[in-house]
Design a protein around this motif. Sequence first.
Motif, mmCIF file in Angstrom:
data_model
loop_
_atom_site.group_PDB
_atom_site.id
_atom_site.type_symbol
_atom_site.label_atom_id
_atom_site.label_comp_id
_atom_site.label_asym_id
_atom_site.label_seq_id
_atom_site.Cartn_x
_atom_site.Cartn_y
_atom_site.Cartn_z
ATOM 1 N N GLN B 187 108.704 4.110 128.672
ATOM 2 C CA GLN B 187 109.942 4.898 128.718
ATOM 3 C C GLN B 187 109.677 6.264 129.337
ATOM 4 O OE1 GLN B 187 110.743 4.598 124.514
ATOM 5 N NE2 GLN B 187 112.575 3.373 124.847
ATOM 6 N N THR B 188 108.538 6.835 128.983
ATOM 7 C CA THR B 188 108.187 8.150 129.521
ATOM 8 C C THR B 188 108.045 8.088 131.038
ATOM 9 O OG1 THR B 188 107.087 8.739 127.478
ATOM 10 C CG2 THR B 188 106.454 9.971 129.441
ATOM 11 N N ILE B 189 107.344 7.053 131.526
ATOM 12 C CA ILE B 189 107.131 6.952 132.970
ATOM 13 C C ILE B 189 108.442 6.664 133.689
ATOM 14 C CG2 ILE B 189 106.068 5.505 134.750
ATOM 15 C CD1 ILE B 189 103.674 5.246 132.799
ATOM 16 N N TRP B 190 109.193 5.729 133.141
ATOM 17 C CA TRP B 190 110.397 5.264 133.818
ATOM 18 C C TRP B 190 111.497 6.314 133.798
ATOM 19 C CZ3 TRP B 190 111.144 1.961 137.358
ATOM 20 C CH2 TRP B 190 112.401 1.412 137.604
ATOM 21 N N LYS B 191 111.622 7.038 132.665
ATOM 22 C CA LYS B 191 112.768 7.934 132.523
ATOM 23 C C LYS B 191 112.440 9.407 132.748
ATOM 24 C CE LYS B 191 115.482 4.915 129.748
ATOM 25 N NZ LYS B 191 115.976 4.523 128.455
ATOM 26 N N GLN B 192 111.171 9.750 132.714
ATOM 27 C CA GLN B 192 110.833 11.159 132.941
ATOM 28 C C GLN B 192 109.981 11.351 134.196
ATOM 29 O OE1 GLN B 192 112.163 13.561 131.497
ATOM 30 N NE2 GLN B 192 112.833 12.860 129.504
ATOM 31 N N VAL B 193 108.855 10.635 134.240
ATOM 32 C CA VAL B 193 107.898 10.899 135.319
ATOM 33 C C VAL B 193 108.465 10.473 136.670
ATOM 34 C CG1 VAL B 193 105.595 10.409 136.192
ATOM 35 C CG2 VAL B 193 105.962 10.702 133.736
ATOM 36 N N LEU B 194 108.971 9.226 136.756
ATOM 37 C CA LEU B 194 109.456 8.754 138.055
ATOM 38 C C LEU B 194 110.660 9.567 138.557
ATOM 39 C CD1 LEU B 194 108.993 4.902 138.160
ATOM 40 C CD2 LEU B 194 107.809 6.672 139.463
ATOM 41 N N PRO B 195 111.675 9.831 137.734
ATOM 42 C CA PRO B 195 112.767 10.672 138.249
ATOM 43 C C PRO B 195 112.280 12.035 138.735
ATOM 44 C CG PRO B 195 113.423 9.666 136.178
ATOM 45 C CD PRO B 195 111.980 9.337 136.384
ATOM 46 N N ALA B 196 111.327 12.612 137.988
ATOM 47 C CA ALA B 196 110.831 13.929 138.392
ATOM 48 C C ALA B 196 110.010 13.829 139.673
ATOM 49 C CB ALA B 196 110.003 14.539 137.256
ATOM 50 N N ALA B 197 109.361 12.675 139.885
ATOM 51 C CA ALA B 197 108.504 12.512 141.066
ATOM 52 C C ALA B 197 109.281 11.979 142.262
ATOM 53 C CB ALA B 197 107.340 11.573 140.736
ATOM 54 N N LEU B 198 110.550 11.615 142.033
ATOM 55 C CA LEU B 198 111.329 10.944 143.076
ATOM 56 C C LEU B 198 111.381 11.695 144.412
ATOM 57 C CD1 LEU B 198 112.741 8.280 143.280
ATOM 58 C CD2 LEU B 198 114.897 9.407 142.770
ATOM 59 N N PRO B 199 111.663 13.007 144.422
ATOM 60 C CA PRO B 199 111.699 13.697 145.719
ATOM 61 C C PRO B 199 110.385 13.562 146.478
ATOM 62 C CG PRO B 199 112.592 15.092 143.987
ATOM 63 C CD PRO B 199 111.997 13.908 143.312
ATOM 64 N N GLY B 200 109.285 13.689 145.753
ATOM 65 C CA GLY B 200 107.972 13.571 146.387
ATOM 66 C C GLY B 200 107.743 12.160 146.907
ATOM 67 N N ILE B 201 108.162 11.176 146.121
ATOM 68 C CA ILE B 201 107.986 9.780 146.544
ATOM 69 C C ILE B 201 108.850 9.495 147.778
ATOM 70 C CG2 ILE B 201 108.407 7.385 145.867
ATOM 71 C CD1 ILE B 201 107.633 8.203 143.004
ATOM 72 N N ALA B 202 110.098 9.972 147.747
ATOM 73 C CA ALA B 202 111.000 9.756 148.888
ATOM 74 C C ALA B 202 110.425 10.372 150.155
ATOM 75 C CB ALA B 202 112.367 10.346 148.576
ATOM 76 N N THR B 203 109.862 11.562 150.006
ATOM 77 C CA THR B 203 109.222 12.202 151.149
ATOM 78 C C THR B 203 108.083 11.334 151.670
ATOM 79 O OG1 THR B 203 109.732 14.302 150.125
ATOM 80 C CG2 THR B 203 108.187 14.348 151.937
ATOM 81 N N GLY B 204 107.313 10.811 150.749
ATOM 82 C CA GLY B 204 106.199 9.952 151.133
ATOM 83 C C GLY B 204 106.670 8.701 151.856
ATOM 84 N N VAL B 205 107.776 8.122 151.373
ATOM 85 C CA VAL B 205 108.306 6.916 152.020
ATOM 86 C C VAL B 205 108.717 7.234 153.458
ATOM 87 C CG1 VAL B 205 110.253 5.300 152.010
ATOM 88 C CG2 VAL B 205 109.044 5.820 149.882
ATOM 89 N N ILE B 206 109.434 8.330 153.641
ATOM 90 C CA ILE B 206 109.898 8.676 154.986
ATOM 91 C C ILE B 206 108.715 8.933 155.916
ATOM 92 C CG2 ILE B 206 111.139 10.427 156.330
ATOM 93 C CD1 ILE B 206 113.025 10.677 153.951
ATOM 94 N N LEU B 207 107.714 9.660 155.400
ATOM 95 C CA LEU B 207 106.557 9.943 156.248
ATOM 96 C C LEU B 207 105.816 8.655 156.587
ATOM 97 C CD1 LEU B 207 105.218 13.278 154.741
ATOM 98 C CD2 LEU B 207 106.572 12.918 156.811
ATOM 99 N N SER B 208 105.741 7.729 155.638
ATOM 100 C CA SER B 208 105.079 6.452 155.909
ATOM 101 C C SER B 208 105.830 5.689 156.989
ATOM 102 C CB SER B 208 105.044 5.597 154.634
ATOM 103 O OG SER B 208 104.468 6.309 153.584
ATOM 104 N N LEU B 209 107.175 5.643 156.854
ATOM 105 C CA LEU B 209 107.963 4.909 157.842
ATOM 106 C C LEU B 209 107.868 5.553 159.215
ATOM 107 C CD1 LEU B 209 111.142 3.923 155.786
ATOM 108 C CD2 LEU B 209 109.172 2.511 156.401
ATOM 109 N N SER B 210 107.820 6.883 159.223
ATOM 110 C CA SER B 210 107.741 7.536 160.535
ATOM 111 C C SER B 210 106.387 7.286 161.194
ATOM 112 C CB SER B 210 108.028 9.042 160.405
ATOM 113 O OG SER B 210 106.953 9.689 159.795
#
Lengths: 229, 290, 297
Positions: B187-210
């Motif tokens: 619950q901690t990872i799914w509801k706290q850590v991942l939402p908080a890390a989402l901007p960083g992850i999204a950035t990583g996804v875009i950079l990977s795709l580029s």
Amino acid sequence: MSRQQVRHEYERQLEALEASALESLDFVVIAVDRTIEAIEHRDIELAELVVADDDVIDGRYLEVHQRLLTLLATQAPVAGDLRVVAALLHLMKNVERMGDQCVNIAKLLPITGHEAPSDEKIVKNIVTMGRQVRTLAKQSKRAFAERDVELARDLVRQDDLVDKLNRECFQIAIAIGDDLDMREWATTMILVSRALERIGDNAVDIGEQVAFVVTGLFREFQDASHPGE
Amino acid sequence: MRGSLTAGRSSRRLEIGFKALLLLALSLALITLTVLIVDIVADGVGGLSLSFLTDVPSQIIPENSGIGPAISGTLWLMLVCAAFIIPVGVATAVYLEEYADRSRWFNRAIEVNIQNLAAVPSIVYGILGLAFLVRGPLSLGNVVLAGGLTLGLLVLPVLIVAGREAVRAVPPSIREGSMALGATKWQTIWKQVLPAALPGIATGVILSLSRAIGETAPLIVVGAVSFATFIPSGFGAEITALPIQIFDWVSQPQPEFKTLAAAGIIVLMLILLSMNAVAVWLRNKFEQKW
Amino acid sequence: MSDRTMTEREDPAETRASPAFDLSGAVHGSDGGAEAPMGKAVFRLEDVTVSYDAKPAVSEVTMDIPHNQITALIGPSGCGKSTLIRCLNRMNDLIPSASVDGRVLYHDQDIYGPEIDAVEVRKRIGMVFQKPNPFPKSIYDNIAFGPRVLGMKGDMDEIVERGLSGAALWDEVKDRLDTNAFGMSGGQQQRLCIARCLAVQPDVILMDEPCSALDPISTGKIEDLMLELKREYSIVIVTHNMQQAARVSDRTAFLIVKLDADEKHRQGRLVEYDRTEKIFTNPSDSRTEDYVSGKVG
């Protein structure tokens, strides 16, 4: 923005402590009343009660003293609060002395006995003194509770009457005559008068503590070694 | 004991010299980039038009040539790539950061391997894709699915590294706060850590795709079609992509194709720049100051 | 003899029992005697040793933590007070190298027992941390998170309001519940963390230096809040601020750092545990005296 009020619990503790200390002055008033009545009516049983109930005043003295120390150690009061705590330490000592003076008087009474001779003038004098002293005790309590420096200073004036009556008692007792029993009784009354006078002095000391709490200046209203200054 | 407060002459000179050297290096890089861009834009701007984006390439009439199939193919490849790397990359990052016990040898081995994979030449991934996806065990054939997965394998380490950083940037105090309320680790990872890390992850996804969008070599190896006269539509379609098309035009002798190649490069660069811009914007907008 | 005196004087026999002269009330005040009963214990620590990598950080602590009172742990840095408080709700589990020996009985149940689920323990024993750690969400969601993951039934708006009111925060934030909690002041953030903790209706609240990052006014507010909360909750607080322990706690435990025989490894030990006023007016151990009077770090 309004100022934020914090440390409610500490405020409450300090207030309760002051109330508890000042309440002990009520015990003194009761003790003085009983003492005077015992003298007036030669009631030795009542005198014994005064002696027994002094434990209450002593108990309160010890209790408030301990609680004041705890408050000092745990809450670290400063400024005005610190002055109140210091003044209360003084006050409790004075109260304890006032109670002891009542005990001193009460212990003298059985010596004179039920059937001792008495002098109406001296008794009247002592009763007047007693009433004046009870007024002083009440007034010192009110002055402290209300932080009323004027009322506290007035204690000196009120105490002058006690001093005057004390001197009169002495004069009358000296001129009491040749009867041995009468002289013994009169001498005892000098001691009683002297004890009452001391209670009045203690009330004045409490008044000085009021001035200290309010002004922060610690000095005697009246210097016994330099009278009239 | 009092020393002189003035700096020695030689040390001052050294300081200035060093600064000048650094500035020179910087300007060299900037000048090269500018020259490149100016050259490309000058070459390709004439070839740009709306029909260029939609037309199919033609070897007979370069003027009617376009990058329609290439753009469509690239989009399909990216779709497959993203669908593959997001769950796998994020899960790996979460495992390595939250669960892996670093004192175990295999966890350390995985970490070292991921770092090494990021440094493997892209052609090697192409060979891997050819051997395992196109032919070999999976035998998907020369299709978009195989191409997208190959690109995914190539950029997966990039996303894992970025994802781990994003997960690590969420302070331990958030996890403690959540666990202290009686939340489970999941619950901690799914509801706290991942939402908080989402901007960083999204950035990583875009950079990977580029990174994936500009790759040519592995696609050629898995059998990309350089001369596509069709618009790919689906996972089973044949592979074509923007860099492949550009590569094809560049290798043509006629000058008209040079213009087309330059125009294609401009389009590719615009896509890349806008993807990176989105990544930067995401990072700045949602970055949490802890 | 005045009338007034007559009214105040009652029959001697009656006066002896009159409330104003109640000896028991006058002598034994609210502070109680030296052997005041501690009341029900919420925690019993028996020979608790917490180790990291098999090296003890705090050793052989035996103490009872009373119900509905504030118990403070004080001592110099490295004495293991934070380590100790973190083993009370199994927060140490998050550190793989940590291990606990001895028994930590919570209402007579060993929370390190084999059948115990750490998650269940933490539901009942909440914790507030040194640095305010609100979640990067709205104020509302910060409070609602706990009840939601625990699947608590009831009107969520009401649960949130109750939590915030319990932490004396409702009036300050009721108009901006959907704004991000990071926009609050440090003191408000810490009270939010307390409110978050209250929302899951725990039994015990552990506070690990809750005011070390706050200004004096915010600290005063949290201290007032703690005194308010102890009516319903048992509170354990770790503080490096001795005066704070003195001000708020009912009982104080003093820990020291001891060097091992080989003088390499440091570990904490419990020196004295008593009523707070005893610790601060008349401690039994000279080391406690030196520490509380600020003579020895």
